[in-house]
Each structure stands twice: as C-alpha cells, then as structure tokens.
Write a protein that holds these residues in place. Sequence first.
Motif: not given
Length: 145
Positions: A2, A94-96, A117-122, A124-125
């Motif tokens: 990611g 779940e996301l990162y 990131k687990k996916t590019e669409d996630t 930023e935290p």
Amino acid sequence: MGVKGKLTASIEVECGGHLFHDLYQKNPHQISNISPNNVNHFEIHEGETVKVDSIVSWKYNEDGTNKIVKEVIEAIDLEKKSITWKVIEGDLLELYNSSIITSFEDLWATCTLVYEKKTEDTPEPLVTLGFMINLYKDMEGHFLN
C-alpha cells in the motif's frame, strides 16, 4: 504494498514534555482518568511496566466511535523522551499497518504516525492524529491544574 506515509503533529505544552513521557512510561493507566472522553481503559498484557517488548492495549473513543488498539513497545529512548509503539491488533489494523511514535521535549508534545495504507483509497489517518492532539491537550490541562 500500500501507500506509505508519515504524519507528525506537535503542540506546545506549557507544563513541559518530560511530564508526558513520565506518565506514559510510569503511570499510563492514569491516562483514562485524565482524559476519560478519549481513553476508556489501558492494560498491560505482557511485561509488568511499559518497557521494550511489553504488550499493551488501549480502549479509546475516536471521533465518537469506541475503538481498541493493541501495541508492542518497540523502543524507548530516555534521552529523546520517545516511545515507539507498533500496532499489532485492533481497529487501526483494518486500514493501516502502523507504528506510533510519541516524543516529548522541552515544551513540545509530538505524535508521529508511520503507516502503510491497506488500499490506495484509504484516507490518511488524520482523525487518529487529531485524537492524539486532543489527548495531549487533556494531559496538559491535568498537569497545569
């Protein structure tokens, strides 16, 4: 793989950053009393205190949602007054894939989120970073009283 990133926020704290570091290292269970709207519970799962290789968990409220995070302490730098926490379980995963570095110097409290990131669409935290800033503000209020 990611997208990798790093977000850092520092806030000035009148009470001195060393007090924050001491609280995290010596009495982290008190943080839920200091900031009950943000932190609901702290527990040490492995190790007796906050030391390298200790495994800890936090129950917290982020943006109105109850969450949990379990972390292993990867590093403690007493000179720089920093602690590196690697997330190993919980909602953040779940996301990162992420680590959180807390550091405190003179009149500054700093949080650095190092994440993938687990996916590019996630997104930023940023909400997580905002949570940390709010927590630091509560901690400063506690020390100034």
